[in-house]
Design a protein around this motif. Structure first.
Motif, PDB file in Angstrom:
ATOM      1  N   UNK A  90       3.355   8.103   0.586  1.00 51.61           N
ATOM      2  CA  UNK A  90       2.768   6.505   0.587  1.00 51.61           C
ATOM      3  C   UNK A  90       3.505   5.420   1.339  1.00 51.61           C
ATOM      4  N   UNK A  91       4.785   5.915   1.741  1.00 46.53           N
ATOM      5  CA  UNK A  91       5.468   4.801   2.206  1.00 46.53           C
ATOM      6  C   UNK A  91       5.234   4.458   3.810  1.00 46.53           C
ATOM      7  N   UNK A 239       9.047  -3.625  -1.759  1.00 45.48           N
ATOM      8  CA  UNK A 239       8.019  -3.441  -1.079  1.00 45.48           C
ATOM      9  C   UNK A 239       7.218  -2.359  -1.937  1.00 45.48           C
ATOM     10  N   UNK A 240       5.900  -2.512  -1.833  1.00 51.79           N
ATOM     11  CA  UNK A 240       4.978  -1.798  -2.696  1.00 51.79           C
ATOM     12  C   UNK A 240       5.240  -0.427  -3.133  1.00 51.79           C
ATOM     13  N   UNK A 342      -2.496   5.190  -9.524  1.00 55.31           N
ATOM     14  CA  UNK A 342      -2.592   3.591  -9.403  1.00 55.31           C
ATOM     15  C   UNK A 342      -2.031   2.798  -8.359  1.00 55.31           C
ATOM     16  N   UNK A 343      -0.828   3.000  -8.029  1.00 58.67           N
ATOM     17  CA  UNK A 343       0.014   2.612  -6.889  1.00 58.67           C
ATOM     18  C   UNK A 343      -0.888   2.770  -5.514  1.00 58.67           C
ATOM     19  N   UNK A 344      -1.464   4.109  -5.525  1.00 59.55           N
ATOM     20  CA  UNK A 344      -2.071   4.641  -4.154  1.00 59.55           C
ATOM     21  C   UNK A 344      -3.346   3.456  -4.091  1.00 59.55           C
ATOM     22  N   UNK A 345      -3.954   3.240  -5.235  1.00 58.72           N
ATOM     23  CA  UNK A 345      -4.970   2.228  -5.294  1.00 58.72           C
ATOM     24  C   UNK A 345      -4.460   0.749  -4.837  1.00 58.72           C
TER      25      UNK A 345
END
Lengths: 484, 204
Positions: A90-91, A239-240, A342-345
């Motif tokens: 995801x990064x 960073x998210x 959730x973090x992908x959202x």
């Protein structure tokens, strides 16, 4: 002799060699190589996963008792590798968009993962410390990676200073334990303790102090109350995708270490540490559910949510039984999928090319992007613990274990806080479905986000049908911890 | 024996005094210098215990590198001590209270503990006798064999520290003139040298 040792540590050695190779490769290729190195890092983690899952390594201790391979460690290593792999996946796109695509980020994530595997395999206070430091140092750097951003620098600095303090506490506690038991090896500590206790002795007060210090240090690393203060600030500032990474893999590794050190060397002191864990679990669950209510930033909300989730997982540890550890393993497995989804959202919350992080921004998501709204709904319902989603089973197994161990009050309070927690999870769903949309998110969200979202929502929804491999694996892992 | 005890007390007293001066000295540069003094005396204590390797490492690493780095930082940052001390009185009470509680706890623990009679035997088990092998060799014998796992792991930690230092401080700046050795070597005489006829008495 040394060949056996090396075979047993093969996944770790592979990760170490791969990380240094990737680093050299990146240094020669320059910044253009970042996305390639990111892809390679995921492949490296996948190979390490294969080495653990398929490789028939001998079990037992290696390197003169510093390192242990058992089913318990293997199970948790697989979970950590999945979490870390999703994290790196995801990064990449995020750091490219934000113009901070440096090849060091995936390399540092691989090194942090190596540290986590070493923590999980630690069988000695010294190897515990080096594993923990390798993990933490990599994470400090990743937290502060946006050095021109004030919040990121603040996150890195806070994390570093408080992390160094907790490492100091760990070392102080370890020295007390070494002083009072005469060993750093977990097996020898356990043996000396049970010999001392079986001859009618009471545990030395200095040893208890050392144990408390070690507990405090590890509670800091997994952000359990009252050692949680750094979590919201670091999660908000980093960073998210880094936040997503922080909230998953290191938590799993830390809690694995916690369970191992409490049940293996200090298993005979269960009466002493149980009250600490009960308190920490209670405080984490209560604070996690109450403090999250008034948050408006979704990353801060997830920070409190992760504190609460650690509380629920610790309920399993507080039980101090094999069923409790089994519950803990299942809970953490489900947790990383909910968390990653959730973090992908959250990472897909982009309006006109910039990230938005407020819960308000989710208004009317069901009309603008129905599929993502549905996925986020699944994760939120699962976090709230609503059957038949996976989150319900995670909570069920830990609470059942706590009730069996006679900790009914703890389980009842846990259920109550989980009801309070449901309020803020359901509020997000309400915002998505019943509020009018103001602006829509950018589309498409990217292939790897879709992949992570699909995998985690399928896992959460269909857990009830395909839970047996995970349940069996966790049962095997927990029995391995209690056998040795 | 008496001389050894005497030397011990001298080293110990100077270490403690220097340690106190580190936190009370007004000038941060003086603090660092007192810190170096404390390190030297601690090294002396190590030598007394027969741990000459630790003594040398303490001097080389702490005095040679860490303390000098401190000195650099203190001199370059120009820390305003008076400003840093402003909150001192405000936090003295709460800090002192916490410290006092910790002190009482530690005293309680130590006073309730009975030191076992065979403690010196237990403590000396992992260390070979000084008559057989000296300290440095004893460390070398286990560092790369018994503790190779920890040694390699520490190497990885140092690697991460190095990456971190570079990632967090290195800036790519535009328009920096770099040395390119290949270009320098490839330069021919024609590009570099120009021969001018200078008529005598008139200058260039």
């Amino acid at each position: 002799m040394i060949t056996t040792d090396l075979t047993m540590a093969l996944p770790e050695i592979f990760l170490a060699c791969a990380a240094t190779t990737l680093l050299l490769f990146g240094a020669f290729r320059g910044e253009q190589g970042a996305s390639f190195i990111s892809a390679l890092s995921v492949a490296v983690l996948a190979i390490a996963f294969g080495l653990i899952f398929l490789g028939n390594r001998p079990e037992g201790v290696a390197f003169g008792g510093l390192f242990v391979v058992d089913a318990y460690g293997d199970y948790m290593k697989l979970v950590v590798l999945v979490a870390a792999g999703f994290g790196i996946l995801m990064t990449q796109r995020f750091i490219e968009r934000e113009g901070m695509d440096r090849f060091e980020i995936p390399v540092l994530m691989v090194l942090a993962t190596l540290g986590m595997l070493m923590m999980i395999s630690a069988n000695d206070l010294m190897s515990l410390y080096v594993g923990l430091e390798l993990q933490s140092l990599s994470l400090y750097v990743i937290a502060a990676i946006r050095r021109e951003n004030l919040k990121s620098s603040e996150a890195g600095l806070k994390y570093f200073v408080l992390g160094a303090l907790s490492s100091g506490m760990l070392l102080y506690g370890s020295s007390m334990v070494y002083g009072f038991t005469g060993a750093t090896d977990f097996a020898v500590i356990g043996e000396n303790l049970s010999v001392a206790l079986s001859t009618g002795g009471v545990p030395e007060i200095g040893l208890i102090v050392g144990l408390v210090f070690i507990c405090a240090a590890i509670a800091f690393k997994i952000s359990a109350v009252p050692f949680h203060m750094w979590t919201p600030d670091v999660y908000e500032g980093a960073p998210t995708p880094v936040t997503a990474f922080f909230a998953s893999a290191p938590k799993v590794a830390g809690i694995t270490l916690f369970a191992r050190i409490l049940s293996d060397p200090f298993g005979s002191l269960v009466g002493e540490w149980q009250q600490i864990i009960v308190f920490v679990a209670l405080a984490s669950m209560i604070l996690g559910s109450l403090a999250a209510i008034k948050q408006t930033n979704i990353k801060r909300l997830m920070a409190y949510s992760s504190i609460g989730n650690i509380g629920y997982a610790l309920v399993g540890l507080a039980a101090g039984t094999q069923a409790g550890i089994e519950g803990l393993l299942i809970y953490m497995t489900i947790y990383i999928f909910m968390n990653m989804g959730t973090f992908a959202c959250i990472l897909s919350m982009r309006q006109k090319g910039t990230m938005v992080e407020s819960i308000e921004d989710l208004k009317g998501l069901s009309k603008t992007s129905p599929l993502m709204a549905f996925a986020l709904t699944v994760f939120m319902f699962s976090m709230a613990g609503i059957p038949p989603l996976a989150g319900f089973f995670g909570k069920y197994v830990v609470f059942a274990a706590a009730v069996d161990a006679g900790l009914t009050t703890l389980a009842v309070i846990g259920v109550l806080t989980s009801v309070i927690g449901a309020f803020y999870y359901l509020r997000i769903i309400k915002v998505m479905y019943f509020d009018e949309p103001t602006a829509s998110f950018d589309k498409p969200i990217g292939g790897e986000m879709t992949l992570v979202l699909t995998v985690s929502s399928v896992f959460i929804v269909f857990f009830i049908l395909f839970s047996s491999p995970i349940m069996d694996g966790a049962a095997l892992a927990a029995s391995a911890l209690f056998a040795g | 024996m008496i001389i050894q005890a005497l030397v011990f007390y001298v080293f110990a007293a100077v270490t403690i005094a220097a340690g106190l001066m580190v936190i009370t000295a007004r000038n941060p540069v003086h603090s660092v210098l007192f810190l170096i003094l404390a390190f030297f005396n601690a090294a002396g204590l190590f030598v007394l215990m027969g741990a000459e390797f630790l003594a040398m490492i303490l001097v080389v690493v702490y005095v040679g590198a860490v303390a000098v780095l401190f000195l650099f930082v203190v001199m370059m940052l120009d820390i305003n001590v008076e400003k840093a001390r402003q909150g001192f009185k405000k936090y003295l009470f709460i800090g002192g209270a916490v410290g006092l509680v910790l002190l009482v706890e530690l005293v309680l623990i130590l006073s309730s503990t009975v030191v076992s009679t065979d403690v010196s035997v237990v403590a000396s088990v992992p260390i070979p006798s000084l008559d057989e092998v000296h300290n440095t060799r004893a460390l070398g014998q286990v560092l790369y064999t018994k503790y190779v796992y920890l040694f390699e792991a520490s190497g990885m930690i140092l690697l991460v520290a190095m990456i971190g230092a570079i990632v967090l401080t290195l800036r790519k700046r535009e328009g920096v003139r770099r040395q390119v050795i290949a270009d320098q070597v490839n330069r021919s005489r024609e590009e570099a040298v120009e021969i001018k006829k200078v008529s005598s008495g008139s200058g260039i």
